[in-house]
Design an enzyme around this catalytic site. Structure first.
Site, PDB file in Angstrom:
ATOM      1  N   ASP A  67       0.816  -1.215   0.000  1.00 12.40           N
ATOM      2  CA  ASP A  67       0.000   0.000   0.000  1.00 12.40           C
ATOM      3  C   ASP A  67       0.849   1.264   0.000  1.00 12.40           C
ATOM      4  O   ASP A  67       0.307   2.369  -0.050  1.00 12.40           O
ATOM      5  CB  ASP A  67      -0.985   0.003   1.179  1.00 12.40           C
ATOM      6  CG  ASP A  67      -0.309  -0.083   2.535  1.00 12.40           C
ATOM      7  OD1 ASP A  67       0.659  -0.847   2.670  1.00 12.40           O
ATOM      8  OD2 ASP A  67      -0.759   0.609   3.471  1.00 12.40           O
ATOM      9  N   ASP A 211       4.822   3.977   8.582  1.00  9.78           N
ATOM     10  CA  ASP A 211       4.033   3.244   9.560  1.00  9.78           C
ATOM     11  C   ASP A 211       4.891   2.947  10.785  1.00  9.78           C
ATOM     12  O   ASP A 211       6.041   2.508  10.656  1.00  9.78           O
ATOM     13  CB  ASP A 211       3.533   1.934   8.954  1.00  9.78           C
ATOM     14  CG  ASP A 211       2.546   2.157   7.821  1.00  9.78           C
ATOM     15  OD1 ASP A 211       2.226   3.322   7.534  1.00  9.78           O
ATOM     16  OD2 ASP A 211       2.101   1.158   7.230  1.00  9.78           O
TER      17      ASP A 211
END
Length: 313
Positions: A67, A211
């Site tokens: 992603d 992240d």
């Protein structure tokens, strides 16, 4: 200088949000932009903006999850169709080069511009006459980096009234004075830059994290940042779930911004379980931790204001 969020969803796209990609548009004289991550659909989202691939100078990849990178091969291929597309540098974790080489070989892609892929480690990854970019490892399920972009101090404004009083004609002298150079005029006078240019002004600091769970390096990268971009995948109460996936909650993101002394924070990378209204409510719900939090909105420009502090501060 401004940020455009081309994707704000975690893991997979939703009806209203694409997966991760952020464009950092730079001020004059560059008028170029840098890209941070390129999830699937990034180039398609760019079609709804003023961003043009021939103005793309650098790409920074935080980590190798799909992603965040699955839109990269198509974007790089499409860039060949843009007239004036010059060399492009891509920075990211180990494995980035083999990922791209494998796709290009299997699909027969040939780029008509120079592509430099730099697999980075923690530390300084870019240093030019305008910006310094530093990277540090975050805590995710795979190697992942955050980036700190520091704009070098800028010369102050020209004192146009004083220049007129000194009978300095507009032209190339103005540019040299603006750069801090003293100039010798044709009439024999020397005009000192310090007499007609304002004090040096500090540059902006923008921190863009990949992240991550809450960690010390996130705080270090965001120290006194004018703008911090931090993931906020889950709502409060889901700390255990967030930790298991290598992510943060809204409250944990707010705590990082608070501990770093950041001026402002935009959160992104939202779980698909939350719609836009819920995301706004979750951000508002942690303002007692960090008042300067706001949720990213796709296709909207977020301007990065110049710092008000002095260069001595």
């Amino acid at each position: 200088m401004h940020l455009t969020f081309l994707g704000t969803s975690a893991g997979r796209p939703t009806r209203t949000r694409n997966v991760t990609s952020i464009a950092l548009s730079l001020p004059e004289p560059q008028c170029a932009f840098w890209l941070f991550d390129a999830g699937e659909g990034t180039q398609h989202r760019m079609l709804g903006t003023k961003l043009k691939l021939n103005k793309l100078e650098r790409i920074f990849i935080t980590h190798m999850h799909g992603d965040h990178i699955n839109g990269l091969p198509g974007l790089l291929s499409s860039r060949s169709y843009f007239e004036g597309a010059g060399p492009l540098a891509i920075y990211g974790p180990t494995g980035l080069s083999s990922y791209l080489n494998g796709i290009f070989e299997l699909t027969g892609v040939h780029l008509n511009y120079e592509l430099n892929v730099i697999e980075i480690s923690a530390g300084e990854v870019v240093a030019d006459d305008r910006y310094i970019v530093e990277a540090a490892e975050l805590q995710h399920r795979m190697p992942c980096f955050g980036y700190r972009i520091t704009e070098r101090p800028q010369f102050g404004q020209l004192n146009l009234r004083r220049l007129a009083e000194l009978n300095v004609p507009p032209g190339p002298w103005y540019g040299r004075l603006k750069r801090g150079e003293d100039v010798a005029l044709q009439d024999g006078r020397t005009i000192r830059a310090s007499d007609v240019v304002g004090d040096m002004q500090p540059g902006r600091v923008v921190t863009i994290l990949g992240d991550t769970r809450p960690c010390g390096n996130a705080v270090l990268l965001a120290k006194q940042a004018d703008l911090l971009v931090h993931e906020a995948t889950f709502a409060g109460g889901l700390e255990e779930k967030a930790a298991s996936y290598g992510h943060s909650t809204f409250a944990q993101a707010a705590e990082t911004a608070r501990d770093a002394g950041a001026k402002r924070m935009i959160v992104t990378h939202f779980s698909s379980r939350y719609d836009d209204e819920q995301v706004a409510e979750l951000a508002n719900g942690v303002k007692e931790i960090f008042a300067g939090i706001e949720p990213a909105v796709e296709m909207i420009d977020f301007h990065v204001s110049k710092p008000s502090r002095t260069s001595e501060g």
